[in-house]
Design a protein around this motif. Structure first.
Motif, PDB file in Angstrom:
ATOM      1  N   THR A 104       0.865  -1.180   0.000  1.00 26.59           N
ATOM      2  CA  THR A 104       0.000   0.000   0.000  1.00 26.59           C
ATOM      3  C   THR A 104       0.904   1.233   0.000  1.00 26.59           C
ATOM      4  O   THR A 104       1.476   1.599   1.018  1.00 26.59           O
ATOM      5  CB  THR A 104      -1.001  -0.026   1.178  1.00 26.59           C
ATOM      6  OG1 THR A 104      -2.086   0.863   0.917  1.00 26.59           O
ATOM      7  CG2 THR A 104      -0.376   0.219   2.518  1.00 26.59           C
ATOM      8  N   HIS A 120      -7.862  -2.123   4.821  1.00 22.52           N
ATOM      9  CA  HIS A 120      -8.103  -1.685   3.437  1.00 22.52           C
ATOM     10  C   HIS A 120      -6.766  -1.265   2.832  1.00 22.52           C
ATOM     11  O   HIS A 120      -6.035  -0.450   3.431  1.00 22.52           O
ATOM     12  CB  HIS A 120      -9.095  -0.524   3.419  1.00 22.52           C
ATOM     13  CG  HIS A 120      -9.180   0.199   2.110  1.00 22.52           C
ATOM     14  ND1 HIS A 120      -9.278  -0.452   0.897  1.00 22.52           N
ATOM     15  CD2 HIS A 120      -9.183   1.526   1.821  1.00 22.52           C
ATOM     16  CE1 HIS A 120      -9.351   0.440  -0.067  1.00 22.52           C
ATOM     17  NE2 HIS A 120      -9.287   1.647   0.463  1.00 22.52           N
ATOM     18  N   LEU A 121      -6.426  -1.813   1.668  1.00 27.99           N
ATOM     19  CA  LEU A 121      -5.171  -1.499   0.989  1.00 27.99           C
ATOM     20  C   LEU A 121      -5.421  -1.043  -0.447  1.00 27.99           C
ATOM     21  O   LEU A 121      -6.518  -1.215  -0.983  1.00 27.99           O
ATOM     22  CB  LEU A 121      -4.249  -2.727   0.966  1.00 27.99           C
ATOM     23  CG  LEU A 121      -3.844  -3.358   2.297  1.00 27.99           C
ATOM     24  CD1 LEU A 121      -2.929  -4.549   2.040  1.00 27.99           C
ATOM     25  CD2 LEU A 121      -3.176  -2.345   3.208  1.00 27.99           C
ATOM     26  N   HIS A 122      -4.365  -0.512  -1.050  1.00 25.15           N
ATOM     27  CA  HIS A 122      -4.356  -0.203  -2.478  1.00 25.15           C
ATOM     28  C   HIS A 122      -3.299  -1.078  -3.144  1.00 25.15           C
ATOM     29  O   HIS A 122      -2.478  -0.592  -3.917  1.00 25.15           O
ATOM     30  CB  HIS A 122      -4.049   1.271  -2.707  1.00 25.15           C
ATOM     31  CG  HIS A 122      -5.087   2.210  -2.170  1.00 25.15           C
ATOM     32  ND1 HIS A 122      -4.970   3.577  -2.273  1.00 25.15           N
ATOM     33  CD2 HIS A 122      -6.266   1.989  -1.539  1.00 25.15           C
ATOM     34  CE1 HIS A 122      -6.030   4.158  -1.719  1.00 25.15           C
ATOM     35  NE2 HIS A 122      -6.822   3.207  -1.257  1.00 25.15           N
ATOM     36  N   SER A 123      -3.318  -2.357  -2.841  1.00 26.15           N
ATOM     37  CA  SER A 123      -2.287  -3.277  -3.337  1.00 26.15           C
ATOM     38  C   SER A 123      -2.412  -3.465  -4.847  1.00 26.15           C
ATOM     39  O   SER A 123      -3.505  -3.608  -5.392  1.00 26.15           O
ATOM     40  CB  SER A 123      -2.382  -4.614  -2.607  1.00 26.15           C
ATOM     41  OG  SER A 123      -3.705  -5.111  -2.633  1.00 26.15           O
ATOM     42  N   SER A 178      -1.652   5.725   1.356  1.00 25.53           N
ATOM     43  CA  SER A 178      -2.859   4.963   1.042  1.00 25.53           C
ATOM     44  C   SER A 178      -3.098   3.875   2.089  1.00 25.53           C
ATOM     45  O   SER A 178      -2.216   3.509   2.841  1.00 25.53           O
ATOM     46  CB  SER A 178      -2.746   4.320  -0.340  1.00 25.53           C
ATOM     47  OG  SER A 178      -1.736   3.317  -0.345  1.00 25.53           O
ATOM     48  N   GLY A 179      -4.327   3.359   2.101  1.00 27.32           N
ATOM     49  CA  GLY A 179      -4.672   2.259   2.987  1.00 27.32           C
ATOM     50  C   GLY A 179      -5.037   2.727   4.386  1.00 27.32           C
ATOM     51  O   GLY A 179      -4.670   3.828   4.811  1.00 27.32           O
ATOM     52  N   ASN A 180      -5.794   1.896   5.084  1.00 31.70           N
ATOM     53  CA  ASN A 180      -6.178   2.221   6.456  1.00 31.70           C
ATOM     54  C   ASN A 180      -6.511   0.949   7.217  1.00 31.70           C
ATOM     55  O   ASN A 180      -6.858  -0.079   6.625  1.00 31.70           O
ATOM     56  CB  ASN A 180      -7.339   3.221   6.506  1.00 31.70           C
ATOM     57  CG  ASN A 180      -8.312   3.046   5.369  1.00 31.70           C
ATOM     58  OD1 ASN A 180      -9.172   2.171   5.410  1.00 31.70           O
ATOM     59  ND2 ASN A 180      -8.177   3.859   4.332  1.00 31.70           N
ATOM     60  N   GLY A 220      -9.484  -0.852  -4.549  1.00 34.46           N
ATOM     61  CA  GLY A 220      -8.662  -1.772  -3.766  1.00 34.46           C
ATOM     62  C   GLY A 220      -9.475  -2.683  -2.879  1.00 34.46           C
ATOM     63  O   GLY A 220     -10.700  -2.572  -2.796  1.00 34.46           O
TER      64      GLY A 220
END
Length: 212
Positions: free
Chosen positions: A23, A93-96, A27-29, A161
């Motif tokens: 991530t 939550h990721l943006h992988s 980004s991501g949480n 994501g």
């Protein structure tokens, strides 16, 4: 686990995810549900690789900020998963890269965006639901997730994501890592007609391991 230990765990897992490129940037949480119904969650516009335990947002059961930095704008997304998955204790939550790439493909099954390629994708991710695109932070995402009625612990947001809920933080992290690896396999094998697990093999995994 104490609140202090949970804060440290959020930072430790966040750093691990960031350092392995799962991530990027800010980004991501991550959120964790506490015994009193409140949450700990990562701040808005924060890099998961550089979190400070003392600045993790502490929210009460009404999502009012009690301490720490302003929480992630994705509160509605987390809230919907907690509301529909009563056993969930953490959401990641990721943006992988590979999961996001998968989310842009036009021919995904919205009820099973990841085919059953490996036993661990079945055991840890289960059936991955695809949610249509919404702007980050849009409350309509929460409405779409609530429409799933808790049938999925893993959700893929189109052009955005993956999101995973699990009983504990480590389980949510491991599941979203498995989701990313499975998405990578799907893209590598695309148009190669790979052999999938059969319905009987999937059913056996569900029976033995309590998969989703």
């Amino acid at each position: 686990m104490s609140e202090s230990a949970l804060r440290e765990a959020i930072c430790r897992f966040g750093r691990s995810l960031f350092e392995r490129g799962l991530t990027p940037g800010a980004s991501g949480n991550i959120s964790v549900r506490l015994d009193d119904g409140g949450w700990l969650c990562t701040p808005t516009d924060a890099s998961l690789g550089f979190l400070d335990p003392a600045r993790i947002a502490r929210l009460d059961r009404n999502r009012t900020l009690l301490s720490g930095d302003k929480p992630t704008k994705e509160i509605p997304l987390h809230d919907a998963l907690y509301d529909t998955r009563p056993d969930a204790g953490a959401v990641v939550h990721l943006h992988s890269t590979h999961a996001v790439a998968l989310s842009t493909l036009p021919d995904l099954d919205p009820t099973e965006a990841l085919p059953p390629i490996t036993p661990y994708s079945v055991m840890r991710v289960g059936k991955l639901a695809l949610i249509p695109y919404h702007m980050p932070g849009d409350p309509a995402v929460a409405t779409a997730i609530r429409g799933l009625a808790g049938r999925h612990s893993a959700v893929l947001l189109a052009n955005h994501g993956p999101v995973v809920a699990a009983k504990k933080l480590d389980a949510a992290v491991f599941a979203i890592e498995e989701l990313e690896e499975t998405a990578k396999l799907v893209l590598l094998l695309r148009n190669l007609n790979p052999r999938m697990l059969t319905p009987d093999q999937v059913a056996a995994l569900v029976t033995k391991f309590g998969a989703h």
